[in-house]
Design a protein around this motif. Sequence first.
Motif, PDB file in Angstrom:
ATOM      1  N   THR A 124      43.379  25.279  46.162  1.00  0.00           N
ATOM      2  CA  THR A 124      42.017  25.796  46.345  1.00  0.00           C
ATOM      3  C   THR A 124      41.890  27.274  45.993  1.00  0.00           C
ATOM      4  O   THR A 124      40.774  27.789  45.940  1.00  0.00           O
ATOM      5  N   THR A 125      43.005  27.949  45.751  1.00  0.00           N
ATOM      6  CA  THR A 125      42.951  29.382  45.427  1.00  0.00           C
ATOM      7  C   THR A 125      43.526  29.664  44.041  1.00  0.00           C
ATOM      8  O   THR A 125      42.841  30.218  43.171  1.00  0.00           O
ATOM      9  N   ALA A 126      44.789  29.279  43.832  1.00  0.00           N
ATOM     10  CA  ALA A 126      45.453  29.620  42.569  1.00  0.00           C
ATOM     11  C   ALA A 126      44.862  28.861  41.392  1.00  0.00           C
ATOM     12  O   ALA A 126      44.565  29.448  40.342  1.00  0.00           O
ATOM     13  N   PRO A 156      41.786  27.337  40.923  1.00  0.00           N
ATOM     14  CA  PRO A 156      40.473  27.825  40.486  1.00  0.00           C
ATOM     15  C   PRO A 156      40.518  29.199  39.820  1.00  0.00           C
ATOM     16  O   PRO A 156      39.764  29.466  38.884  1.00  0.00           O
ATOM     17  N   SER A 157      41.414  30.074  40.292  1.00  0.00           N
ATOM     18  CA  SER A 157      41.525  31.403  39.683  1.00  0.00           C
ATOM     19  C   SER A 157      42.036  31.299  38.251  1.00  0.00           C
ATOM     20  O   SER A 157      41.523  31.966  37.345  1.00  0.00           O
ATOM     21  N   ILE A 158      43.026  30.447  38.042  1.00  0.00           N
ATOM     22  CA  ILE A 158      43.559  30.263  36.684  1.00  0.00           C
ATOM     23  C   ILE A 158      42.502  29.632  35.782  1.00  0.00           C
ATOM     24  O   ILE A 158      42.322  30.042  34.624  1.00  0.00           O
ATOM     25  N   ALA A 211      39.247  29.836  36.117  1.00  0.00           N
ATOM     26  CA  ALA A 211      38.203  30.829  35.841  1.00  0.00           C
ATOM     27  C   ALA A 211      38.657  31.798  34.757  1.00  0.00           C
ATOM     28  O   ALA A 211      37.879  32.163  33.863  1.00  0.00           O
ATOM     29  N   ALA A 212      39.933  32.216  34.828  1.00  0.00           N
ATOM     30  CA  ALA A 212      40.470  33.089  33.787  1.00  0.00           C
ATOM     31  C   ALA A 212      40.489  32.373  32.433  1.00  0.00           C
ATOM     32  O   ALA A 212      40.184  32.968  31.392  1.00  0.00           O
ATOM     33  N   TRP A 213      40.824  31.077  32.454  1.00  0.00           N
ATOM     34  CA  TRP A 213      40.830  30.313  31.202  1.00  0.00           C
ATOM     35  C   TRP A 213      39.413  30.149  30.656  1.00  0.00           C
ATOM     36  O   TRP A 213      39.205  30.197  29.443  1.00  0.00           O
TER      37      TRP A 213
END
Length: 769
Positions: free
Chosen positions: A364-366, A368-370, A372-374
């Motif tokens: 739920t954290t790592a 989505p962050s990856i 979003a960066a992609w």
Amino acid sequence: MPSEQAAPNLDQPPLVIIFQAIPKTLSRSKSYTSSDERHSIAQEYERLLQALRKAGLHVTTREGTAGSGNVLIFVRASMQALYTAAARERMSDYLHGVRSSSQTPVSFSRTSSLSTDPFASIPSPTSADVLRFTHSLVTTPPCHDSNKAWHTISGANIQIKCSTFPHVVDIVPLHEVQYNKQWLKQWTAPSSAFTIGAYDLDSVRCHFGEQIAFYFGFLVFYFNSLLPMAVWGFLFWAARRPYDPIYSLGLVAWACVFVEAWRLRERKLAVRWGCSGVSHAEARRPEFKPRCIRKDPVTGEELELFEWWRKEARMALALPVMLIFAALLGAVMTLMFIIEVFVSKMYTGPGRTLVPLVPTAMFTTAVPSIMAAWQATASALTNFENHRTDRTHQSSLTLKMFTLQAFVAYGALTLSAFVYVPFGQKVMDTLMARGFLSEHVSLAVQKGYLKYDPDGRVHFDINPNRMHLQLFAASVTSQAINAFTELFFPILLRAVKSWRSERAAARQRSGEKNAGGTGAHRDPFVTRALEEISLPSYDIFGDYAEMATQFGFITLWSAVWPMSPVIGFVNNFFEIRSDAAKICMNARRPVPVRVESVGPWIEVLGFISWLAALVNAALLYLFGRAPYANTAGHSAYATVLRQYGPGVNVVNATQTSQSSASLSEQLPIDMKGSANESALLVALLIAIASEHGYAIFRAAARHVLVRAVWRGSTEAEVLMQREWQSRRALLKMHEKAPDEDQAAIVDSLSAFWKEDGVSKEWIENTKTD
């Protein structure tokens, strides 16, 4: 559905432009801009209004939300501007070979029915036409080339935060509330319980445009096509027969036929709506940067060129970047897998009860962050590719985004099927051999969490129900959460925001009353426009991606749990209605886009269908139902890795199956590894062989469907009729009456043959010098 014959309200402005007259930082701090800056903003505002009026648009302005510093510029096009835009679009369609509903290039006519009269037309313009042409007149650059002006829409060239108008912060299409209410009400009618007809899709297309109509056409077609698969899956679920070859054969055949049938369905819809071939007449993206300008050797027009190999080279650069992100996601998911499967069993230190929650927290954290960066990286890469049209730009971006989204969606099941079950014990032995967590393992054995085998190895107890639980979570839990976040969560947020706004307005009215003021009364239409401005833009990618992901779960993995198609069918019943509600209530009205298909998603579905043949073949070869399944304390869908090679125990089975005739025994000696490694290798070979069978079946299905569905259909006849009429119209343009010189030549030739100019007497009496 609302009648497609209903004419749009031409008095209602279809667009509102948000102009930031006072920067937010200054409006919040109650500061004032300098006189020079205010003068510059005022001049920009005046130039903006002049550009809109010059493009044939009517404008009126209102103040935005109190304290925001915004000015709302409501825009609508005059009938003359709409007629001119339509005429130029029809002429462009004609030049590019678009199979429009009418060959008259200055007509608003659009085909609405093929059942009685192929050339029946609806009142013009439609609501989608009005919004689309108005948006084009606002955003399209002005045409200064007189040679192109006759078939190119010329607009005001207003873009969000462009260099010419940097204080234009948004351009928002406005909903037609009456239509939305009727449309949502229609979904509760008994006639719309399971499907919507072609005339209802015509209504959606007339109001929202072809892009949204194609999405709902696909969604309804997928929902109806899923019914036989749901019945098929329910029968095998009731019979407790997972990993059944007959079920998988029917599943892959259904997936193939569905994709090929939809290809023909969207082709028929394109003919029905007069947009077949519309991709050839797409407008240029404002962000497109040509390398040079040359003359077309055929038409003589100036062409903006960006060589294909330059674009292909830039597209190739996206592959290594995508692989880097895929490796990063793979590392995160593998770490989650190790923590969930291995560490949670071996770790006995402080916070042991929290260890099982670590994978969920990482997901739920790592992840989505990856992602979003992609998403930001993929958008930048696609912009760098410099596509000329929005269609190719969106197709490239869609494929980039969905590739990694599918990697995340199916990654856990892939690890379970091809790593966890075959190599779980081997991974545990490797960890122990290298001394990882050895102290914690010893404590876990003492406390009874782990135990040793007779040969001294740490016994790894594989959960035979893991893949079933994962698919259940993806099919039920995830879809329920998506439905809540798409429909109900935005309504709750909007209700809270409305409650807070009403309280603030009440306090403001109370203060004005105490001060002796009367308070300003805002027009209801402006109030509703402000509410729509606060909504997010509609993203059709998310809806297509959700359906494509569900299609993948069903076709790739439902052999594990045949009930998955049933859950998908039930989910889609509500998905159609929730998507309609989301467009009408929880998102801004989308700008109509002319398309002739669902774009890259048909290729995504085709790839998933092809991949389903490989995955199902591998799953059937590797796994079977455990002998103890559906007994006391065990799930009905407990899985066991099949026995390959003599003397090798079945994982988690109560019996040992030996077969010297196993396929893995037929491998060359240098290709044999452990029993499980050999099994995976044979599964790969079988999957490759099944791909050839799938290719043959797909060719046969396409051949039959084209002849059964397309050839001889009304749409095919209409398409040929339009092409024939186009050729006849072109010939008639050259059928001109003879001019005076031609008539004189004809008369002289007629007299020429009436009498002889040389007689016998002339020959006898004429003398030469």
